[in-house]
Write a protein that holds these residues in place. Sequence first.
Motif, PDB file in Angstrom:
ATOM      1  N   PHE A   1      -3.502   4.035  -7.424  1.00 26.59           N
ATOM      2  CA  PHE A   1      -4.431   4.216  -8.542  1.00 26.59           C
ATOM      3  C   PHE A   1      -5.773   4.741  -8.041  1.00 26.59           C
ATOM      4  O   PHE A   1      -6.387   4.171  -7.140  1.00 26.59           O
ATOM      5  CB  PHE A   1      -4.635   2.884  -9.269  1.00 26.59           C
ATOM      6  CG  PHE A   1      -5.602   2.963 -10.419  1.00 26.59           C
ATOM      7  CD1 PHE A   1      -5.229   3.526 -11.621  1.00 26.59           C
ATOM      8  CD2 PHE A   1      -6.899   2.477 -10.285  1.00 26.59           C
ATOM      9  CE1 PHE A   1      -6.123   3.601 -12.686  1.00 26.59           C
ATOM     10  CE2 PHE A   1      -7.793   2.549 -11.334  1.00 26.59           C
ATOM     11  CZ  PHE A   1      -7.406   3.116 -12.541  1.00 26.59           C
ATOM     12  N   LYS A   2      -6.211   5.851  -8.633  1.00 27.44           N
ATOM     13  CA  LYS A   2      -7.485   6.461  -8.236  1.00 27.44           C
ATOM     14  C   LYS A   2      -8.418   6.652  -9.431  1.00 27.44           C
ATOM     15  O   LYS A   2      -9.414   7.361  -9.330  1.00 27.44           O
ATOM     16  CB  LYS A   2      -7.231   7.803  -7.547  1.00 27.44           C
ATOM     17  CG  LYS A   2      -6.553   7.667  -6.191  1.00 27.44           C
ATOM     18  CD  LYS A   2      -6.351   9.013  -5.539  1.00 27.44           C
ATOM     19  CE  LYS A   2      -5.795   8.868  -4.130  1.00 27.44           C
ATOM     20  NZ  LYS A   2      -4.481   8.216  -4.086  1.00 27.44           N
TER      21      LYS A   2
ATOM     22  N   GLN B   1       0.840  -1.194   0.000  1.00 30.78           N
ATOM     23  CA  GLN B   1       0.000   0.000   0.000  1.00 30.78           C
ATOM     24  C   GLN B   1       0.881   1.252   0.000  1.00 30.78           C
ATOM     25  O   GLN B   1       2.034   1.201   0.433  1.00 30.78           O
ATOM     26  CB  GLN B   1      -0.934  -0.014   1.205  1.00 30.78           C
ATOM     27  CG  GLN B   1      -1.983  -1.113   1.138  1.00 30.78           C
ATOM     28  CD  GLN B   1      -2.917  -1.107   2.329  1.00 30.78           C
ATOM     29  OE1 GLN B   1      -2.647  -0.468   3.342  1.00 30.78           O
ATOM     30  NE2 GLN B   1      -4.017  -1.835   2.221  1.00 30.78           N
ATOM     31  N   PRO B   2       0.352   2.377  -0.484  1.00 29.74           N
ATOM     32  CA  PRO B   2       1.187   3.580  -0.611  1.00 29.74           C
ATOM     33  C   PRO B   2       1.922   3.967   0.671  1.00 29.74           C
ATOM     34  O   PRO B   2       3.120   4.265   0.635  1.00 29.74           O
ATOM     35  CB  PRO B   2       0.172   4.661  -1.023  1.00 29.74           C
ATOM     36  CG  PRO B   2      -0.903   3.917  -1.735  1.00 29.74           C
ATOM     37  CD  PRO B   2      -1.007   2.596  -1.034  1.00 29.74           C
TER      38      PRO B   2
ATOM     39  N   PHE C   1      -3.290   0.313 -14.092  1.00 26.02           N
ATOM     40  CA  PHE C   1      -4.320  -0.163 -13.170  1.00 26.02           C
ATOM     41  C   PHE C   1      -3.690  -0.758 -11.908  1.00 26.02           C
ATOM     42  O   PHE C   1      -4.322  -0.808 -10.854  1.00 26.02           O
ATOM     43  CB  PHE C   1      -5.203  -1.217 -13.849  1.00 26.02           C
ATOM     44  CG  PHE C   1      -6.149  -0.649 -14.875  1.00 26.02           C
ATOM     45  CD1 PHE C   1      -7.172   0.209 -14.495  1.00 26.02           C
ATOM     46  CD2 PHE C   1      -6.028  -0.974 -16.216  1.00 26.02           C
ATOM     47  CE1 PHE C   1      -8.051   0.740 -15.434  1.00 26.02           C
ATOM     48  CE2 PHE C   1      -6.901  -0.450 -17.164  1.00 26.02           C
ATOM     49  CZ  PHE C   1      -7.916   0.410 -16.774  1.00 26.02           C
ATOM     50  N   THR C   2      -2.436  -1.209 -12.018  1.00 26.70           N
ATOM     51  CA  THR C   2      -1.750  -1.836 -10.885  1.00 26.70           C
ATOM     52  C   THR C   2      -1.009  -0.837 -10.000  1.00 26.70           C
ATOM     53  O   THR C   2      -0.335  -1.241  -9.051  1.00 26.70           O
ATOM     54  CB  THR C   2      -0.745  -2.882 -11.397  1.00 26.70           C
ATOM     55  OG1 THR C   2       0.166  -2.251 -12.317  1.00 26.70           O
ATOM     56  CG2 THR C   2      -1.453  -4.026 -12.094  1.00 26.70           C
ATOM     57  N   ASP C   3      -1.109   0.454 -10.286  1.00 27.19           N
ATOM     58  CA  ASP C   3      -0.460   1.454  -9.430  1.00 27.19           C
ATOM     59  C   ASP C   3      -1.008   1.357  -8.005  1.00 27.19           C
ATOM     60  O   ASP C   3      -2.231   1.299  -7.816  1.00 27.19           O
ATOM     61  CB  ASP C   3      -0.710   2.868  -9.963  1.00 27.19           C
ATOM     62  CG  ASP C   3       0.099   3.170 -11.218  1.00 27.19           C
ATOM     63  OD1 ASP C   3       1.124   2.500 -11.427  1.00 27.19           O
ATOM     64  OD2 ASP C   3      -0.302   4.071 -11.973  1.00 27.19           O
TER      65      ASP C   3
ATOM     66  N   HIS D   1      -5.302  11.910 -15.300  1.00 24.21           N
ATOM     67  CA  HIS D   1      -5.625  11.514 -13.928  1.00 24.21           C
ATOM     68  C   HIS D   1      -6.928  12.215 -13.537  1.00 24.21           C
ATOM     69  O   HIS D   1      -7.206  13.322 -14.006  1.00 24.21           O
ATOM     70  CB  HIS D   1      -4.528  11.971 -12.952  1.00 24.21           C
ATOM     71  CG  HIS D   1      -3.233  11.233 -13.088  1.00 24.21           C
ATOM     72  ND1 HIS D   1      -2.111  11.804 -13.639  1.00 24.21           N
ATOM     73  CD2 HIS D   1      -2.880   9.973 -12.720  1.00 24.21           C
ATOM     74  CE1 HIS D   1      -1.108  10.930 -13.605  1.00 24.21           C
ATOM     75  NE2 HIS D   1      -1.549   9.814 -13.061  1.00 24.21           N
ATOM     76  N   ILE D   2      -7.687  11.603 -12.667  1.00 23.94           N
ATOM     77  CA  ILE D   2      -8.941  12.228 -12.229  1.00 23.94           C
ATOM     78  C   ILE D   2      -8.669  13.595 -11.608  1.00 23.94           C
ATOM     79  O   ILE D   2      -9.366  14.580 -11.895  1.00 23.94           O
ATOM     80  CB  ILE D   2      -9.679  11.324 -11.218  1.00 23.94           C
ATOM     81  CG1 ILE D   2     -10.144  10.022 -11.895  1.00 23.94           C
ATOM     82  CG2 ILE D   2     -10.865  12.050 -10.605  1.00 23.94           C
ATOM     83  CD1 ILE D   2     -11.163  10.214 -12.986  1.00 23.94           C
TER      84      ILE D   2
END
Length: 374
Positions: A261-262, A139-140, A256-258, A278-279
């Motif tokens: 990823f948001k 996780q980040p 997608f695997t970042d 990016h959103i």
Amino acid sequence: MHASCHNVTNIPRTESKEWSLEVPPSQSHHNKGRPKNKPGDSEKTKDHLDLKIESKSIQDKLFCTVQQVDSAMLLEEVKSLVRDGYTALMDQRCRSAEQAFSQLLSILNPPELKQLNLRIINYVVIIYGHATALLGIGQPEALTKAEDQFNKIIEQYQEERFDCLAYYGIGKVYLRQNRFSDALDQFMKSQTMVSRKIVPGVLTWPTTSQVIEETRKENLQLILKNCIEECKFPPEPDAVCRYQQCHGHSKIQIFFTDPDFKGFIRITCCQQCRVEFHISCWKKLKTTNYSDKNDKDFLQELCFTPDCTGLISKIVIFNSSGLVKCEFEQKITKPKEPPRANIKQKCSSFRKLEMKQEKKNTKKMCTEGCTECC
């Protein structure tokens, strides 16, 4: 003077056994307030001191015994936690491994390692185990902590020659984040150190005989080779953010695997141009340039691609789970281009003209031959 002396001698005596007011006048000022030792007081004092020394000796012995017991108990706890940590890592139970190594780091103090027959390199191995467990969690926040732990090894424990494994660890963090160029740099540093034999040697998990496989030089070399190969030929990203001020992210490539990823937005025009953001970048772009315009209202607007005259025909928004959150589409008919005129061109090549004439002659001869036969 006599009156005063008489008055002093007639002062009622106290019943104290240690103090007396009957002193010669000449010494009354100098000895006033001083205790007068009785016979046997020195012996009592000596006995008291001997008792104190004996008591202190007993306390020291008890303290040493307690300390030895505490050290033995602590060592057993360390052994248990190390075993829990590395077995959890081998089983890929990274959260359990992280808890075990984290607890080890909280109870161990580097200056006191000698009391447990441990060395600094053992402490560094525990830091490495903790960082590896955090890396496995993925996780980040865990990846950020893992990078900090690997950097701690590089900055504070250079004498242990463990840097090659720390750089390898940071490379793995970046690889997990799909930061392939950054990861490649770290792997190359590690590979250089290994090739120059700046390595810690084969190590085991502290208090065990279990070898840490990546401390074997040949194993680490093979791992690094594969990681470098992967970084040199990374997979195609699932999207690429086109926002010019895309500074809030570690990279413009989106996978997608970042770990962080948001989601992202994909905009397609009738000429099949595809633009993605990016959103968060898309929201900034809308706020800055389009007054928070609704996503659907961008349909049939001019394409974002420079020099493209197409109109936006489709908008797809992917959420943080990688699924399509919403989709807008507007069919746009392309203007028909006028048909091209078919112009028959005469052969201008002399050789082609000759070949054409030969074919005519051959055909004519065949026709005449057939007539004669009839």
